[in-house]
Scaffold this motif. Structure first.
Motif, PDB file in Angstrom:
ATOM      1  N   GLY A 193      -6.643  13.023   6.407  1.00 49.95           N
ATOM      2  CA  GLY A 193      -6.564  13.276   5.369  1.00 49.95           C
ATOM      3  C   GLY A 193      -5.406  12.346   3.962  1.00 49.95           C
ATOM      4  N   ARG A 194      -6.243  10.867   4.121  1.00 46.68           N
ATOM      5  CA  ARG A 194      -4.531  10.208   3.944  1.00 46.68           C
ATOM      6  C   ARG A 194      -5.294   9.765   2.459  1.00 46.68           C
ATOM      7  NH1 ARG A 194      -2.422   7.921   8.993  1.00 46.68           N
ATOM      8  NH2 ARG A 194      -4.629   7.836   9.699  1.00 46.68           N
ATOM      9  N   PRO A 195      -5.092   9.736   1.132  1.00 45.16           N
ATOM     10  CA  PRO A 195      -5.200   9.227  -0.067  1.00 45.16           C
ATOM     11  C   PRO A 195      -4.816   7.793  -0.087  1.00 45.16           C
ATOM     12  CG  PRO A 195      -4.681  11.140  -0.603  1.00 45.16           C
ATOM     13  CD  PRO A 195      -4.226  11.444   0.933  1.00 45.16           C
ATOM     14  N   TYR A 196      -4.637   6.586  -0.458  1.00 49.72           N
ATOM     15  CA  TYR A 196      -3.917   4.993  -0.423  1.00 49.72           C
ATOM     16  C   TYR A 196      -3.918   4.643  -1.727  1.00 49.72           C
ATOM     17  CZ  TYR A 196      -7.587   2.638   0.984  1.00 49.72           C
ATOM     18  OH  TYR A 196      -8.919   1.697   1.866  1.00 49.72           O
ATOM     19  N   TYR A 197      -3.348   4.189  -2.436  1.00 53.01           N
ATOM     20  CA  TYR A 197      -3.039   2.800  -3.733  1.00 53.01           C
ATOM     21  C   TYR A 197      -2.871   1.549  -2.901  1.00 53.01           C
ATOM     22  CZ  TYR A 197      -2.852   1.075  -7.833  1.00 53.01           C
ATOM     23  OH  TYR A 197      -3.212   0.229  -9.174  1.00 53.01           O
ATOM     24  N   VAL A 198      -3.344   0.466  -3.398  1.00 58.29           N
ATOM     25  CA  VAL A 198      -3.415  -0.779  -3.307  1.00 58.29           C
ATOM     26  C   VAL A 198      -3.105  -1.632  -4.330  1.00 58.29           C
ATOM     27  CG1 VAL A 198      -4.429  -3.147  -2.377  1.00 58.29           C
ATOM     28  CG2 VAL A 198      -5.357  -0.623  -1.103  1.00 58.29           C
ATOM     29  N   PHE A 199      -1.663  -2.232  -4.422  1.00 55.19           N
ATOM     30  CA  PHE A 199      -0.818  -3.241  -5.293  1.00 55.19           C
ATOM     31  C   PHE A 199      -1.931  -3.638  -5.788  1.00 55.19           C
ATOM     32  CE2 PHE A 199       1.810   0.092  -4.914  1.00 55.19           C
ATOM     33  CZ  PHE A 199       2.510   0.347  -6.089  1.00 55.19           C
TER      34      PHE A 199
ATOM     35  N   VAL B 289       0.958  -1.354   0.557  1.00 57.89           N
ATOM     36  CA  VAL B 289      -0.285  -0.044  -0.412  1.00 57.89           C
ATOM     37  C   VAL B 289       0.774   1.355   0.284  1.00 57.89           C
ATOM     38  CG1 VAL B 289      -1.672   0.984   1.443  1.00 57.89           C
ATOM     39  CG2 VAL B 289      -1.962  -1.720   0.742  1.00 57.89           C
ATOM     40  N   LEU B 290       0.251   1.987  -0.919  1.00 53.21           N
ATOM     41  CA  LEU B 290       1.453   3.819  -1.337  1.00 53.21           C
ATOM     42  C   LEU B 290       0.187   4.407  -0.630  1.00 53.21           C
ATOM     43  CD1 LEU B 290       3.786   5.101  -2.310  1.00 53.21           C
ATOM     44  CD2 LEU B 290       1.949   5.230  -4.307  1.00 53.21           C
ATOM     45  N   GLY B 291       0.698   5.422   0.494  1.00 51.89           N
ATOM     46  CA  GLY B 291      -0.002   6.350   0.753  1.00 51.89           C
ATOM     47  C   GLY B 291       0.294   7.772   1.868  1.00 51.89           C
ATOM     48  N   TRP B 292       0.313   8.450   1.439  1.00 51.23           N
ATOM     49  CA  TRP B 292       0.543  10.048   1.612  1.00 51.23           C
ATOM     50  C   TRP B 292      -0.424  11.159   2.679  1.00 51.23           C
ATOM     51  CZ3 TRP B 292      -1.232   9.021  -2.960  1.00 51.23           C
ATOM     52  CH2 TRP B 292      -1.762  11.215  -3.438  1.00 51.23           C
ATOM     53  N   THR B 293       0.159  12.116   3.213  1.00 51.61           N
ATOM     54  CA  THR B 293      -1.461  12.757   3.965  1.00 51.61           C
ATOM     55  C   THR B 293      -1.429  13.740   3.390  1.00 51.61           C
ATOM     56  OG1 THR B 293      -0.138  12.457   6.100  1.00 51.61           O
ATOM     57  CG2 THR B 293      -1.184  14.593   5.875  1.00 51.61           C
ATOM     58  N   ASP B 294      -2.698  13.869   2.833  1.00 55.01           N
ATOM     59  CA  ASP B 294      -3.214  15.185   1.309  1.00 55.01           C
ATOM     60  C   ASP B 294      -3.468  16.228   2.129  1.00 55.01           C
ATOM     61  OD1 ASP B 294      -3.802  15.721  -0.929  1.00 55.01           O
ATOM     62  OD2 ASP B 294      -6.105  16.196  -0.463  1.00 55.01           O
ATOM     63  N   VAL B 295      -4.249  16.150   3.356  1.00 54.17           N
ATOM     64  CA  VAL B 295      -4.666  17.461   4.220  1.00 54.17           C
ATOM     65  C   VAL B 295      -4.357  17.081   5.829  1.00 54.17           C
ATOM     66  CG1 VAL B 295      -6.934  18.032   4.782  1.00 54.17           C
ATOM     67  CG2 VAL B 295      -6.493  17.651   3.169  1.00 54.17           C
ATOM     68  N   MET B 296      -3.691  18.055   6.259  1.00 51.82           N
ATOM     69  CA  MET B 296      -3.643  18.288   8.145  1.00 51.82           C
ATOM     70  C   MET B 296      -4.636  17.681   8.593  1.00 51.82           C
ATOM     71  SD  MET B 296       0.426  19.151   8.090  1.00 51.82           S
ATOM     72  CE  MET B 296       1.549  18.875   6.915  1.00 51.82           C
ATOM     73  N   PRO B 297      -4.682  16.902  10.184  1.00 50.04           N
ATOM     74  CA  PRO B 297      -3.829  15.880  10.409  1.00 50.04           C
ATOM     75  C   PRO B 297      -3.706  14.726   9.817  1.00 50.04           C
ATOM     76  CG  PRO B 297      -5.069  16.776  11.894  1.00 50.04           C
ATOM     77  CD  PRO B 297      -5.126  17.980  10.432  1.00 50.04           C
TER      78      PRO B 297
ATOM     79  N   TYR C 241      -9.369   6.281   0.241  1.00 50.58           N
ATOM     80  CA  TYR C 241      -8.820   7.093   1.172  1.00 50.58           C
ATOM     81  C   TYR C 241      -9.471   7.351   2.612  1.00 50.58           C
ATOM     82  CZ  TYR C 241      -8.522  12.682   1.556  1.00 50.58           C
ATOM     83  OH  TYR C 241      -8.095  13.733   2.032  1.00 50.58           O
ATOM     84  N   LEU C 242      -8.439   7.249   4.146  1.00 51.55           N
ATOM     85  CA  LEU C 242      -8.967   7.253   5.054  1.00 51.55           C
ATOM     86  C   LEU C 242      -8.351   7.823   6.004  1.00 51.55           C
ATOM     87  CD1 LEU C 242      -7.930   4.726   7.442  1.00 51.55           C
ATOM     88  CD2 LEU C 242      -6.097   5.068   7.155  1.00 51.55           C
ATOM     89  N   ASP C 243     -10.126   8.678   7.059  1.00 57.06           N
ATOM     90  CA  ASP C 243      -9.980   9.365   7.286  1.00 57.06           C
ATOM     91  C   ASP C 243     -11.161  10.529   7.188  1.00 57.06           C
ATOM     92  OD1 ASP C 243      -7.179   9.841   8.424  1.00 57.06           O
ATOM     93  OD2 ASP C 243      -7.946   8.855   9.266  1.00 57.06           O
TER      94      ASP C 243
END
Length: 128
Positions: A113-119, A103-111, A126-128
């Motif tokens: 809001g994390r998009p992610y990609y499942v290979f 799973v690749l992810g990053w923070t888009d909106v602090m704190p 989108y988490l949160d």
């Protein structure tokens, strides 16, 4: 009558000032808290670059990488930045113990809001 006029004038003046403060505060919050659209678009494009590099790694080695660092320098000159820098807000790449889920992810909106990609599922979430 002039007393009533003066009181009404003060009341309207106070209401006008309160409305001005409210509008000014709302605009300040909107400017401070608004999402950084350019940064979000850059992060999404860089995520696409990472996904393509992981897929190229998979095509060559028959498996996905264990870490993003394995992509450098054969598949990428260096790792692209996410929207925010730092160890907790850059790109994350999580692999379970059996290496069956990547799973690749990053923070888009602090704190949050994390998009992610499942290979393995070839899907975004989108988490949160």
């Amino acid at each position: 009558m002039s007393t009533k006029k003066g009181a009404l004038h003060r009341l309207l003046g106070g209401a006008s000032q309160a409305l001005g403060n409210l509008v000014g505060g709302a605009l300040t919050l909107a400017l401070v808290l608004r999402p950084n659209r350019a940064g979000s678009e850059r992060a999404r494009k860089n995520a696409d670059v990472l996904i393509a590099a992981c897929r190229a790694f998979q095509a060559k080695h028959g498996r996905l990488p264990d870490t993003l660092e394995q992509l450098v320098p054969d598949f990428l000159p260096d790792l692209p930045p996410a929207k925010f820098a730092g160890p907790h807000f850059g790109f994350t790449y999580d692999v379970d113990a059996e290496a069956t889920r990547h799973v690749l992810g990053w923070t888009d909106v602090m704190p949050f809001g994390r998009p992610y990609y499942v290979f393995e599922e070839d899907r975004w979430g989108y988490l949160d």
